[in-house]
Enzyme design. Structure first.
Site, short mmCIF file in Angstrom:
data_model
loop_
_atom_site.label_atom_id
_atom_site.label_comp_id
_atom_site.label_asym_id
_atom_site.label_seq_id
_atom_site.Cartn_x
_atom_site.Cartn_y
_atom_site.Cartn_z
CB THR A 121 -0.97 -2.28 5.66
OG1 THR A 121 -0.55 -1.64 6.88
CG2 THR A 121 -2.35 -2.85 5.84
CB SER A 129 6.56 3.11 9.65
OG SER A 129 5.93 4.32 9.33
CG ASP A 143 9.25 5.06 6.88
OD1 ASP A 143 8.55 5.63 7.74
OD2 ASP A 143 8.75 4.38 5.96
NE ARG A 165 2.20 6.36 9.52
CZ ARG A 165 1.25 5.83 10.28
NH1 ARG A 165 0.68 6.55 11.23
NH2 ARG A 165 0.87 4.58 10.11
#
Length: 544
Positions: A42, A150, A304, A307
């Site tokens: 994703t 991420s 990154d 979140r």
């Protein structure tokens, strides 16, 4: 849950960054081995050079595939590229630049050779494309690449493509790119063009992003309130951004940890003893939560910065679902410039508290499968004011109802927590307590269940009608879904609902497990019953 969860990493927990980078160049994948192929999840292709899953060959081939793909789509303008602080990000960026330059692509990298948050890349693509042909320096439609895994552990690398809409590429694009990349690798990389990365232009990602924040967050209210804010980048790309925000807008904001270390030696271990920069994890955020009494609002971001984690003095680290519900309630009551029909976007594994908030606001709920890509069209045209995922990723519109980013933005979600406190005098966790008083207290948890690759493949294609059970935890089943209500897209699993609870099951993309998301408004004990029956029901369906 490991007994070491939440404790500071030991020397034995740390990777050898030099060895990691050496493996990136020294090891060469065999794409006949599934674990060594380019595979886009994703959020792009992820893996470790130690496992021959993220190496120079992978990135060279994937970049060449992106060059070919963008050409086939008529994307002929600049490509914005940014990287995070993972040890594999700089070598992967260098590989990508060499391929892009050799193919004649106009590339824009960070002006200061710094780290670039995912939302800053999305913001840059949208700003350029929105300005259009009449803007100075226009040379065609722009897209981008973000080099990041991420919140993944330090041993991993990541590489994702953002097309001209600025958000994550859809599955049609990523499937084509991955297939072509594997074909190129299998053919010995003969189709890859490479040259010295000398003709690269620069772009001020930080300046453009930070200067524009006044159009989405009420920074004047935050400054005038005098609230004390702590921001922890968790060793990620948002470090210089937080420093610039504090300076430019004169707010009382302290960067509580300014350390950048590709081994992340300062992190506390996650639930499974891995170093994982997940701002929604109580274990990974333990050192941040320990400082909760020093600030009125304390926030965290992943590597990154797509979140967010919100820490308040009265509640500690907020559950991501709780904060999403509060953010939605606040934004739709305090953004008069948004369209009156702007929907509330949520993934179908997010809390039903959001459904209740949407109903109380008189707003349409738009429920989609997992993956931020689904929110992109609505954010672009303003028909969706907010899009959020239960994994602490979200974005929303500017004050005037126009698009900000089409990728997740942990920085604006963190700043919004301060705006909420500044404008209402209550922390987001206090607002959530009020929602609980109105609607009840849902218990929510995600667990994993073992599954073979064949079982995961069956689950991904399972139809809701294949669920033969009539009840869950003593309550009649009211809905069985294999497609999302908001857009009728396949959810890659199933969701089953009763009047007071629900569960969803989806296969993991990286491990031999499937994920069970569940929630109950009857409390934690009832949730345990729902989880147990969910596993029994899904296992039975997979055995047929």
């Amino acid at each position: 849950m490991s007994s070491r969860a939440g404790t500071v990493a030991l020397e034995s927990d740390l990777i050898d960054v030099h060895a990691l980078v050496k493996a990136y160049f020294d090891l060469h994948p065999d794409v006949s081995i599934p674990e060594q192929r380019v595979v886009f999840g994703t959020s792009g292709h992820r893996g470790s050079s130690f496992d021959t899953a993220f190496n120079d060959d992978h990135i060279a081939a994937t970049t060449q595939a992106i060059v070919e793909y963008r050409a086939s789509q008529g994307v002929d303008g600049p490509l914005f590229i940014g990287r995070d602080t993972h040890g594999l990000s700089r070598p992967a960026e260098t590989t990508a630049l060499e391929v892009l330059v050799a193919n004649g692509v106009r590339v824009l990298s960070d002006e200061f050779d710094g780290y670039t948050p995912t939302p800053a890349v999305s913001h840059a693509i949208l700003k350029y494309n929105t300005a259009g042909k009449d803007a100075p320096g226009y040379s065609g439609i722009a897209d981008g690449i973000v080099v990041t895994p991420s919140h993944n552990p330090p041993r991993d690398g990541g590489f994702k493509y953002n097309p001209p809409h600025g958000g994550p590429a859809d599955s049609d694009a990523t499937t084509w790119i991955a297939n072509r990349a594997n074909e190129i690798i299998a053919d010995g990389l003969k189709d890859v063009k490479r040259a010295e990365a000398s003709a690269v232009e620069t772009y001020d990602f930080l300046g453009n992003y930070v200067d524009d924040l006044k159009n989405i967050i009420d920074l004047d209210a935050i400054r005038e309130s005098g609230i004390r804010i702590g921001a922890d980048p968790l060793g990620g790309a948002s470090l210089s951004y937080w420093q610039a925000i504090a300076e430019k807008y004169g707010i009382d904001l302290t960067v509580v940890n300014a350390e950048i270390d590709p081994a992340w030696s300062f992190m506390t271990l996650d639930w499974d003893e891995k170093i994982r920069m997940d701002p929604s994890s109580p274990s990974a955020m333990a050192s941040v939560v320990a400082r909760r009494d020093e600030y009125d609002i304390l926030t965290g971001n992943d590597a990154d910065s797509d979140r967010h984690g919100i820490v308040t003095p009265d509640a500690g680290l907020m559950n991501p679902n709780h904060y999403l519900a509060v953010a939605i309630q606040y934004l739709y009551a305090n953004r008069p410039g948004w369209r009156e029909d702007a929907a509330i976007g949520k993934t179908l594994v997010s809390s039903s508290m959001i459904d209740l908030v949407a109903e109380s606001l008189g707003r349409r709920l738009w429920e989609v499968p997992v993956g931020f890509k689904w929110f992109v069209p609505g954010l672009v045209d303003g028909s969706v004011g907010f899009g959020g995922e239960e994994s602490a990723g979200a974005s929303f519109l500017r004050f005037d109802g126009t698009v900000w980013t089409t990728d997740k933005d942990g920085i604006i979600l963190a700043l919004l927590a301060s705006e909420i406190l500044a404008k209402t005098g209550k922390t987001p966790s206090q607002h959530y307590a009020e929602l609980v008083e109105r609607f009840g207290a849902p218990a929510y948890e995600r667990i994993d269940a073992a599954a073979s690759k064949a079982q995961k493949a069956r689950l991904a294609k399972l139809d809701g009608d294949a669920i033969t059970a009539d009840t869950v935890a003593g309550d009649p089943i009211t809905l069985k879904l294999s497609k999302a209500p908001g857009n009728d897209a396949a959810i890659g699993g199933v969701k089953v609902q009763t009047a007071d609870a629900w569960f969803a099951a989806r296969p993991s993309g990286t491990e031999d497990v499937y994920k069970i998301y569940a929630e109950s408004f009857k409390g934690p004990e009832h949730l345990k019953l729902v989880q147990a029956e969910a596993k029994r029901i899904v296992d039975a369906a997979l055995a047929e």
